[in-house]
Design an enzyme around this catalytic site. Structure first.
Site, mmCIF file in Angstrom:
data_model
loop_
_atom_site.group_PDB
_atom_site.id
_atom_site.type_symbol
_atom_site.label_atom_id
_atom_site.label_comp_id
_atom_site.label_asym_id
_atom_site.label_seq_id
_atom_site.Cartn_x
_atom_site.Cartn_y
_atom_site.Cartn_z
ATOM 1 N N LYS A 35 0.623 -0.946 0.179
ATOM 2 C CA LYS A 35 0.137 -0.065 -0.363
ATOM 3 C C LYS A 35 0.510 1.662 0.269
ATOM 4 C CE LYS A 35 -3.866 -0.436 2.356
ATOM 5 N NZ LYS A 35 -5.308 -0.183 3.411
ATOM 6 N N PHE A 152 -17.778 10.500 9.090
ATOM 7 C CA PHE A 152 -19.506 10.621 9.113
ATOM 8 C C PHE A 152 -19.837 9.830 6.917
ATOM 9 C CE2 PHE A 152 -21.592 10.436 12.799
ATOM 10 C CZ PHE A 152 -20.496 11.338 13.792
ATOM 11 N N ALA A 255 -35.809 2.754 -1.842
ATOM 12 C CA ALA A 255 -36.098 1.545 -1.844
ATOM 13 C C ALA A 255 -35.166 0.608 -2.581
ATOM 14 C CB ALA A 255 -37.717 0.972 -1.727
ATOM 15 N N GLY A 256 -34.749 -0.635 -1.709
ATOM 16 C CA GLY A 256 -33.666 -0.890 -3.099
ATOM 17 C C GLY A 256 -33.187 -2.631 -2.526
ATOM 18 N N GLY A 260 -25.513 -2.466 1.951
ATOM 19 C CA GLY A 260 -24.752 -2.791 2.172
ATOM 20 C C GLY A 260 -23.439 -2.397 3.112
ATOM 21 N N CYS A 263 -20.088 -0.475 6.252
ATOM 22 C CA CYS A 263 -19.817 0.072 7.723
ATOM 23 C C CYS A 263 -21.248 -0.174 8.645
ATOM 24 C CB CYS A 263 -20.508 2.153 7.449
ATOM 25 S SG CYS A 263 -18.376 2.331 7.529
ATOM 26 N N LYS A 266 -21.822 -3.994 9.485
ATOM 27 C CA LYS A 266 -20.988 -3.868 10.632
ATOM 28 C C LYS A 266 -21.546 -3.119 12.036
ATOM 29 C CE LYS A 266 -16.951 -1.732 10.211
ATOM 30 N NZ LYS A 266 -16.938 -0.627 11.662
HETATM 31 C C1 UDX Z 1 -22.149 5.047 5.876
HETATM 32 C C2 UDX Z 1 -23.013 6.568 5.867
HETATM 33 O O1 UDX Z 1 -23.559 7.135 5.246
HETATM 34 C C3 UDX Z 1 -21.726 7.085 6.501
HETATM 35 O O2 UDX Z 1 -21.749 8.458 7.093
HETATM 36 C C4 UDX Z 1 -20.891 6.652 7.231
HETATM 37 O O3 UDX Z 1 -19.659 6.927 8.242
HETATM 38 C C5 UDX Z 1 -20.586 5.167 6.853
HETATM 39 O O4 UDX Z 1 -21.302 4.461 5.914
HETATM 40 P P1 UDX Z 1 -22.065 4.490 3.549
HETATM 41 O O5 UDX Z 1 -21.808 3.033 4.005
HETATM 42 O O6 UDX Z 1 -20.376 4.365 2.617
HETATM 43 O O7 UDX Z 1 -21.753 5.508 4.672
HETATM 44 O O8 UDX Z 1 -23.050 4.192 2.217
HETATM 45 P P2 UDX Z 1 -24.118 4.740 1.515
HETATM 46 O O9 UDX Z 1 -24.237 5.831 1.097
HETATM 47 O O10 UDX Z 1 -24.480 5.737 3.638
HETATM 48 O O11 UDX Z 1 -25.084 3.501 1.131
HETATM 49 C C6 UDX Z 1 -25.325 2.643 2.951
HETATM 50 C C7 UDX Z 1 -25.753 1.655 2.422
HETATM 51 O O12 UDX Z 1 -27.337 1.817 2.168
HETATM 52 C C8 UDX Z 1 -25.483 1.101 0.185
HETATM 53 O O13 UDX Z 1 -26.093 -0.040 0.403
HETATM 54 C C9 UDX Z 1 -26.318 1.533 -0.736
HETATM 55 O O14 UDX Z 1 -27.145 1.791 -1.899
HETATM 56 C C10 UDX Z 1 -27.990 1.592 0.708
HETATM 57 N N1 UDX Z 1 -28.990 2.552 1.065
HETATM 58 C C11 UDX Z 1 -28.652 3.948 0.478
HETATM 59 C C12 UDX Z 1 -30.225 2.044 0.229
HETATM 60 O O15 UDX Z 1 -30.557 1.309 0.255
HETATM 61 N N2 UDX Z 1 -31.443 3.843 0.021
HETATM 62 C C13 UDX Z 1 -30.565 4.783 0.383
HETATM 63 O O16 UDX Z 1 -31.475 5.527 -0.063
HETATM 64 C C14 UDX Z 1 -29.713 5.516 0.792
#
Ligand code: UDX
Length: 438
Positions: A35, A152, A255-256, A260, A263, A266
């Site tokens: 890395k 965040f 909706a989806g 995943g 974060c 976990k």
């Molecule tokens: C998240 C938090 O948003 C962030 O603040 C924290 O620091 C880390 O975790 P991240 O996991 O990178 O960030 O992505 P995010 O955009 O939050 O989406 C997380 C999951 O939720 C994804 O799988 C996304 O597809 C899903 N999602 C998000 C939905 O299914 N619907 C939504 O409206 C928003």
């Protein structure tokens, strides 16, 4: 200020590069030779829009450097951030803090004058207290303040999230540390980003509570989507209608196939465990975890149902694999569960993702990797949208219809309009909507 970032992963690299962009002198430390050598060659080992440019700019300005040596940089630092991984511990879902404590001990051994040690990684409530105990008992001669400063950052939007945060949470009770942390984030005053100081344990819980709430909000709209399919309502319109209420807000109501990433899965699990340990269970989050896990499996069944209940020997094409667009991250991606369900059903699975293919090869079963959406659609009996990459939004549907064996689209992210797809002659299966009549 002189800042050291321990851990050069998603969080450490973005945080270190942005702090350097604020004008601080930052050294990103990592144990991985590969890395660090890649970073020193100007290569960035993760896909994050804008990261390569901001790293190159700050390396060129002499504000950002990379090192495998921890002791040297830490000995000269004002503030040391711990940004190492805190994966789910095998088997019980608690956060594995072994990397955090190992880094903390190495840092303590190396600090010289008063130093602020900051947990940037997501750590369970009480971790700062434990680190402070280690310092007090094993390094009594050192003058260290332990601070919580959770991130965040959303993958794919991490740089803008770092530079234009809704808030910066800082958990400390130490006056000197408070002053130093104000100094670290002084450049953000320009964006009026509120610095929110609180106790350390409160800061640690804010991070988990925020992620758990967002995961719950997504799971709420996913369950409403299922209800919409049964009663003939439109989940996107329901989301818009409730989101206009400022108390609800219009974000995170798409909706989806389920959430995943590195974060939400976990952090929800770790928070549930912490709550159980303190005999104050979070039943809403326990249910969120269960519903989300079941949803990913239900999406596999949804695709099979769209193929008349049988995919044996059928070519099924998946558009998108990563857990969300604008990242290469496959961690806990719904695609993993969906692909397995299709393979178990005997399907011939072909996949395409703009950035996630290399990562996907390490986690998916025997699937075929295509070069573009049209190649994987050729001869397919269904095309499944799993990740809503922008480039999937305006495909040539006439060409797709010609290429496919049967015109079935399963749109797990609702990126297409059902009536438009019906016009092209597709049988369009969405999430949270009644099937459009061709
Ligand atoms: C998240 C938090 O948003 C962030 O603040 C924290 O620091 C880390 O975790 P991240 O996991 O990178 O960030 O992505 P995010 O955009 O939050 O989406 C997380 C999951 O939720 C994804 O799988 C996304 O597809 C899903 N999602 C998000 C939905 O299914 N619907 C939504 O409206 C928003």
């Amino acid at each position: 200020m002189r800042i050291v970032m321990i851990g050069s992963g998603y969080v450490g690299l973005v945080s270190g590069a942005c702090l350097a962009d604020f004008g601080h002198e930052v050294i990103c430390v990592d144990k991985s030779t590969d890395k660090i050598e890649a970073l020193e060659r100007g290569e960035v080992p993760i896909f994050e829009p804008g990261l390569e440019a901001i790293i190159a700019h700050n390396r060129g300005a002499g504000r950002l450097s990379f090192s495998m040596d921890l002791a040297g940089p830490v000995g000269n630092a004002d503030v040391v951030f711990i940004a190492v991984g805190t994966p789910s511990r095998r088997g019980d879902g608690h956060a594995d803090l072994s990397y955090v404590y190992a880094a903390a001990r190495e840092i303590a051994a190396a600090v010289k004058g008063f130093t602020v040690v900051v947990t940037k990684s997501t750590v369970p409530v009480g971790t700062g207290d434990e680190i402070e105990r280690i310092f007090r008992e094993e390094f009594p001669e050192k003058d260290i303040a332990v601070v919580s400063n959770p991130e965040f950052l959303r993958e794919g939007a991490a740089i803008s999230d770092f530079k234009r945060p809704d808030r910066i949470v800082i958990g400390t009770g130490d006056e000197r540390a408070t002053e130093l942390m104000r100094e670290v984030y002084r450049p953000l005053y320009l964006n009026e980003a509120p610095l929110y100081f609180c106790e350390r344990r409160t800061s640690e819980l804010i991070k988990y509570a925020a992620n758990a709430f967002l995961a719950m909000k997504i799971t709420f709209i996913n369950e409403i989507a299922d209800l919409c399919e049964s009663i003939g309502a439109d989940v996107q319109k329901v989301a818009k209608g409730i989101g206009m209420d400022k108390r609800i807000g219009d974000k995170f109501l798409h909706a989806g196939p389920g959430y995943g990433g590195s974060c939400f899965p976990k952090d929800t699990l770790a928070l549930v465990k912490t709550a159980q340990d303190y005999d104050s269970p979070l039943r809403l989050i326990e249910t969120t975890v269960l519903v989300n896990d079941n949803r990913k499996r239900a999406m596999g069944r949804k695709v099979i149902a769209a193929c008349e209940g049988n995919v044996r020997g059928k070519k099924i094409a998946l558009l998108g694999l990563t857990f969300k667009p604008n990242t290469d991250d496959m961690r806990d991606a719904p695609a993993i569960t969906i692909v397995q369900a299709l393979l178990d059903g005997g399907a011939d699975v072909h996949v395409f993702d703009p950035e996630g293919m290399e990562a996907a090869k390490t986690v998916l079963g025997p699937v075929s990797y295509g070069k573009n959406p049209y190649e994987i659609a050729a001869g397919a009996e269904a095309l499944v949208v799993v990740t809503e990459w922008d480039e999937f939004r305006a495909l040539d549907f006439r060409r797709l219809k010609q290429e496919m064996k049967s015109p079935v689209i399963v749109d797990l992210r609702n990126i297409y309009k059902p009536d438009e797809m019906a016009k092209y002659g597709f049988s369009h299966f969405a999430v949270g909507k009644r099937k459009a009549k061709i």
